[in-house]
Design an enzyme around this catalytic site. Structure first.
Site, PDB file in Angstrom:
ATOM      1  N   HIS A 126      -1.260  -1.354  -4.241  1.00 61.07           N
ATOM      2  CA  HIS A 126      -2.514  -1.044  -3.534  1.00 61.07           C
ATOM      3  C   HIS A 126      -2.596   0.473  -3.351  1.00 61.07           C
ATOM      4  O   HIS A 126      -1.670   1.108  -2.846  1.00 61.07           O
ATOM      5  CB  HIS A 126      -2.545  -1.769  -2.197  1.00 61.07           C
ATOM      6  CG  HIS A 126      -3.857  -1.642  -1.481  1.00 61.07           C
ATOM      7  ND1 HIS A 126      -4.976  -2.359  -1.857  1.00 61.07           N
ATOM      8  CD2 HIS A 126      -4.236  -0.884  -0.420  1.00 61.07           C
ATOM      9  CE1 HIS A 126      -5.984  -2.049  -1.044  1.00 61.07           C
ATOM     10  NE2 HIS A 126      -5.565  -1.140  -0.174  1.00 61.07           N
ATOM     11  N   ASP A 133      -6.489  -6.509   4.343  1.00 61.37           N
ATOM     12  CA  ASP A 133      -5.867  -5.179   4.382  1.00 61.37           C
ATOM     13  C   ASP A 133      -5.868  -4.632   5.801  1.00 61.37           C
ATOM     14  O   ASP A 133      -6.935  -4.398   6.379  1.00 61.37           O
ATOM     15  CB  ASP A 133      -6.659  -4.259   3.445  1.00 61.37           C
ATOM     16  CG  ASP A 133      -6.060  -2.872   3.298  1.00 61.37           C
ATOM     17  OD1 ASP A 133      -4.967  -2.620   3.842  1.00 61.37           O
ATOM     18  OD2 ASP A 133      -6.709  -2.042   2.621  1.00 61.37           O
ATOM     19  N   MET A 148      -9.027   8.031   0.058  1.00 61.11           N
ATOM     20  CA  MET A 148      -9.834   8.428   1.225  1.00 61.11           C
ATOM     21  C   MET A 148     -10.368   9.839   0.995  1.00 61.11           C
ATOM     22  O   MET A 148      -9.646  10.710   0.501  1.00 61.11           O
ATOM     23  CB  MET A 148      -8.966   8.422   2.488  1.00 61.11           C
ATOM     24  CG  MET A 148      -8.309   7.078   2.769  1.00 61.11           C
ATOM     25  SD  MET A 148      -7.500   7.078   4.372  1.00 61.11           S
ATOM     26  CE  MET A 148      -6.593   5.521   4.281  1.00 61.11           C
ATOM     27  N   HIS A 151      -8.541   0.981  -3.778  1.00 59.91           N
ATOM     28  CA  HIS A 151      -9.428   0.741  -2.625  1.00 59.91           C
ATOM     29  C   HIS A 151     -10.113   2.064  -2.319  1.00 59.91           C
ATOM     30  O   HIS A 151      -9.501   2.982  -1.776  1.00 59.91           O
ATOM     31  CB  HIS A 151      -8.550   0.241  -1.460  1.00 59.91           C
ATOM     32  CG  HIS A 151      -9.275   0.082  -0.167  1.00 59.91           C
ATOM     33  ND1 HIS A 151      -8.606  -0.116   1.032  1.00 59.91           N
ATOM     34  CD2 HIS A 151     -10.596   0.075   0.149  1.00 59.91           C
ATOM     35  CE1 HIS A 151      -9.487  -0.236   2.011  1.00 59.91           C
ATOM     36  NE2 HIS A 151     -10.698  -0.106   1.506  1.00 59.91           N
ATOM     37  N   ASP A 197      -4.836   3.529  -1.885  1.00 63.62           N
ATOM     38  CA  ASP A 197      -5.873   3.846  -0.897  1.00 63.62           C
ATOM     39  C   ASP A 197      -6.452   5.237  -1.105  1.00 63.62           C
ATOM     40  O   ASP A 197      -5.792   6.240  -0.834  1.00 63.62           O
ATOM     41  CB  ASP A 197      -5.282   3.760   0.511  1.00 63.62           C
ATOM     42  CG  ASP A 197      -5.079   2.332   0.962  1.00 63.62           C
ATOM     43  OD1 ASP A 197      -6.042   1.548   0.886  1.00 63.62           O
ATOM     44  OD2 ASP A 197      -3.957   1.992   1.383  1.00 63.62           O
ATOM     45  N   MET A 248     -12.192   4.311  -0.310  1.00 61.30           N
ATOM     46  CA  MET A 248     -12.791   4.575   1.007  1.00 61.30           C
ATOM     47  C   MET A 248     -13.486   5.928   0.923  1.00 61.30           C
ATOM     48  O   MET A 248     -13.052   6.923   1.506  1.00 61.30           O
ATOM     49  CB  MET A 248     -11.699   4.561   2.085  1.00 61.30           C
ATOM     50  CG  MET A 248     -11.213   3.149   2.401  1.00 61.30           C
ATOM     51  SD  MET A 248      -9.649   3.122   3.287  1.00 61.30           S
ATOM     52  CE  MET A 248      -8.532   3.212   1.902  1.00 61.30           C
ATOM     53  N   MET A 283     -11.337  -5.922   5.618  1.00 61.02           N
ATOM     54  CA  MET A 283     -10.484  -5.014   6.398  1.00 61.02           C
ATOM     55  C   MET A 283     -10.114  -5.702   7.709  1.00 61.02           C
ATOM     56  O   MET A 283     -10.989  -6.179   8.435  1.00 61.02           O
ATOM     57  CB  MET A 283     -11.210  -3.703   6.703  1.00 61.02           C
ATOM     58  CG  MET A 283     -11.441  -2.784   5.518  1.00 61.02           C
ATOM     59  SD  MET A 283      -9.968  -2.362   4.572  1.00 61.02           S
ATOM     60  CE  MET A 283      -8.953  -1.551   5.808  1.00 61.02           C
ATOM     61  N   SER A 316       0.841  -1.189   0.000  1.00 71.00           N
ATOM     62  CA  SER A 316       0.000   0.000   0.000  1.00 71.00           C
ATOM     63  C   SER A 316       0.878   1.242   0.000  1.00 71.00           C
ATOM     64  O   SER A 316       1.603   1.503   0.970  1.00 71.00           O
ATOM     65  CB  SER A 316      -0.902   0.023   1.229  1.00 71.00           C
ATOM     66  OG  SER A 316      -1.428   1.324   1.391  1.00 71.00           O
TER      67      SER A 316
HETATM   68  C1  DX5 Z   1      -6.123   1.491   5.755  1.00 73.20           C
HETATM   69  C2  DX5 Z   1      -5.706   1.176   4.339  1.00 73.20           C
HETATM   70  C3  DX5 Z   1      -4.587   0.209   4.252  1.00 73.20           C
HETATM   71  C4  DX5 Z   1      -3.308   0.674   4.904  1.00 73.20           C
HETATM   72  C5  DX5 Z   1      -2.641  -0.520   5.462  1.00 73.20           C
HETATM   73  O1  DX5 Z   1      -7.296   2.216   5.756  1.00 73.20           O
HETATM   74  O2  DX5 Z   1      -6.787   0.631   3.610  1.00 73.20           O
HETATM   75  O3  DX5 Z   1      -4.360  -0.204   2.922  1.00 73.20           O
HETATM   76  O4  DX5 Z   1      -2.451   1.302   4.015  1.00 73.20           O
HETATM   77  O5  DX5 Z   1      -1.527  -0.094   6.187  1.00 73.20           O
HETATM   78  P1  DX5 Z   1      -0.786  -1.064   7.203  1.00 73.20           P
HETATM   79  O6  DX5 Z   1      -0.305  -2.246   6.410  1.00 73.20           O
HETATM   80  O7  DX5 Z   1       0.310  -0.221   7.743  1.00 73.20           O
HETATM   81  O8  DX5 Z   1      -1.800  -1.475   8.241  1.00 73.20           O
HETATM   82 ZN    ZN Z   2      -6.396  -0.314   1.589  1.00 72.79          ZN
END
Ligand code: DX5
Ligand code: ZN
Length: 215
Positions: free
Chosen positions: A32, A175, A36, A65, A34, A67, A137, A7
């Site tokens: 990956h 994840d 947000m 991903h 993310d 969010m 998750m 990620s």
């Molecule tokens: C959290 C993200 C993850 C995050 C994971 O909301 O969806 O992808 O980057 O990070 P680690 O591996 O540090 O928990």
């Molecule tokens: Zn993620």
């Protein structure tokens, strides 16, 4: 074969291009990504323009991903930005998840749903035929560097059993809080894809970390 998806949320944002370019040689399978929105989760990261910027730097699949609220609004922007895989949260404001998954496929991408730690597997039972993957998750979404929630293992086993009994090709992605130790537990429970942020990017050797997570 287990896939590892680092990620880039945990990469150095001031050197994102360099981090992405290195991932393939370091043994990563997917990137990956993310997204947000500061609304669905209490944090803001990056969007389609960042995806477009890193697209020419790697030939690894970009695993987006989302969010965000109203995830269906982002299908076309991410398709145009070169994303390969799009996953949407069942807890988001999208009321028509089935239709949204069909729209992702129609846009030529792989599609999946994401379940928060509090969400039961039964929510996605009737969506599985539309899902190339289901992302479970193993932390509450919003931040990297949190601890793995062990209850996730029961959810992996339950989903794996459902997929096996129906003979579906759906992949299970995990994840949050994945490191070499929790990765082993996830693999043993039936996970296919392991996302890891801090365990890869904060490691002295990301390549070694990816290898250890793959097992
Ligand atoms: C959290 C993200 C993850 C995050 C994971 O909301 O969806 O992808 O980057 O990070 P680690 O591996 O540090 O928990
Ligand atoms: Zn993620």
């Amino acid at each position: 074969m287990i896939k590892v998806a680092p990620s880039i949320l945990s990469a150095d944002f001031a050197a994102m291009g360099e981090a992405v370019k290195k991932l393939k040689n370091q043994g990563a399978d997917w990137v990956h990504f993310d997204v947000m929105d500061g609304n669905f989760v209490p944090n803001i990261t990056f969007g389609p323009d960042m995806c477009k910027a890193i697209r020419p730097l790697t030939d690894l699949p970009i695993d987006v991903h989302l969010m965000v609220e109203h995830p269906a609004e982002w299908i076309t922007p991410f398709q145009k930005a070169g994303a390969d895989i799009l996953t949407i949260h069942v807890e988001s404001s999208e009321r028509h998840l089935h239709r949204a998954l069909q729209a992702i496929h129609a846009a030529g991408m792989k599609a999946g749903v994401v379940l928060n730690p509090a969400t039961p597997i039964s929510v996605c039972t009737h969506l599985l035929t539309e899902c190339d993957l289901v992302l479970l998750m193993s932390v509450n979404p919003g931040f990297g560097g949190q601890s793995f929630i062990p209850e996730t293992l029961r959810k992996i086993r339950e989903l794996r059993a459902e997929i096996e009994v129906r003979g579906l090709p759906t992949l299970i992605e995990i994840d949050g809080g994945v490191n070499p130790e929790t990765a082993k537990l996830c693999r043993d429970a039936g996970a296919d894809i392991l996302v890891a942020g801090s365990a890869v990017f904060k490691a002295e050797s990301p390549a070694e970390a990816i290898k250890a997570i793959r097992g």
